[in-house]
Motif scaffolding. Sequence first.
Motif, PDB file in Angstrom:
ATOM      1  N   ASP A 193     -38.377 -11.637-103.242  1.00 11.50           N
ATOM      2  CA  ASP A 193     -38.806 -10.696-102.212  1.00 11.50           C
ATOM      3  C   ASP A 193     -38.180 -11.032-100.864  1.00 11.50           C
ATOM      4  O   ASP A 193     -37.748 -10.141-100.119  1.00 11.50           O
ATOM      5  CB  ASP A 193     -40.334 -10.700-102.093  1.00 11.50           C
ATOM      6  N   TYR A 243     -35.332  -8.638 -99.110  1.00 13.46           N
ATOM      7  CA  TYR A 243     -35.665  -8.148 -97.768  1.00 13.46           C
ATOM      8  C   TYR A 243     -34.550  -8.508 -96.786  1.00 13.46           C
ATOM      9  O   TYR A 243     -34.126  -7.673 -95.955  1.00 13.46           O
ATOM     10  CB  TYR A 243     -36.991  -8.745 -97.300  1.00 13.46           C
ATOM     11  N   PRO A 258     -40.163  -4.671-103.955  1.00 14.70           N
ATOM     12  CA  PRO A 258     -40.888  -5.902-104.306  1.00 14.70           C
ATOM     13  C   PRO A 258     -40.753  -6.218-105.781  1.00 14.70           C
ATOM     14  O   PRO A 258     -40.626  -5.315-106.613  1.00 14.70           O
ATOM     15  CB  PRO A 258     -42.336  -5.592-103.926  1.00 14.70           C
ATOM     16  N   ARG A 259     -40.783  -7.515-106.082  1.00 11.05           N
ATOM     17  CA  ARG A 259     -40.528  -7.947-107.458  1.00 11.05           C
ATOM     18  C   ARG A 259     -41.514  -7.350-108.456  1.00 11.05           C
ATOM     19  O   ARG A 259     -41.144  -6.917-109.528  1.00 11.05           O
ATOM     20  CB  ARG A 259     -40.559  -9.492-107.523  1.00 11.05           C
TER      21      ARG A 259
END
Length: 260
Positions: free
Chosen positions: A86, A90, A107-108
């Motif tokens: 993440d 990002y 997001p994972r």
Amino acid sequence: MNHDLKAAVLRRCRRMEIPLVGVAGTGRWENPPFEPWMPEEFYPQSIFPLARSVIVIGLPVHLPVLATAPSIYYHELYKTVNTLLDQYTYRLASFLNDRGYPSVFVPRDGYGSIEVLRKNPVAFFSHRHAAFLAGLGTFGVNNALITPEYGPRVRFGSVLTAADLPPDPLREDDLCTRCMKCVEACPAGALDGRDYPEGLTDKAACAANSADLARRHISPCGICITVCPVGEDRQHYAPAGGEEPRYRRAREHVQRYGGL
């Protein structure tokens, strides 16, 4: 296509010590490589309409730690890898935004908990399909994406970007050996031995097993990716994860502590 920008992204990934990076154009979702395929609302351009490319990164799951699963050791490693994915995606999205290309990270895990997954067993975006379309691996009988470097012992994160980046070629070789070790070892009996996507994971059985492990604070399971014989990491760590007495003792020691 922006070759210079892709080169800059790859340099950035090397500085962050990301070992696996691939790029797929969003058009690949519109031309399914196999059937059945996902509904259109799961395409990257449906989630981020400006998306033209998807950057996928992969981080390895260290085999000796995974070999203790289910355990608090693997539980913590799993959380650590997810956090890094993440953070890295990002940062890559921010890197591209700073250069004028609208970008977002995904997001994972696109779900709240195992209990949520049991009621609605689909995340809003599939990183493993993105990794497949970015040329990082091929699907195995265990339904995981298998890579030459780490077998299925790798987790992926994605960046959706408006940048038009040169895509990487899909892998043409099939990495799964059909050894069926994953099918035989699955404690939930969730794999039926057929090739993906004909043979799909029994999500209810897998999630029920995961929920039990979560209550004991030693989720996830990880056994199907532990036993897979594919991956250069097996030679690197050999014979870690095997039945040599010292490794078995180490595994049994770890499993006694940290969970219920």
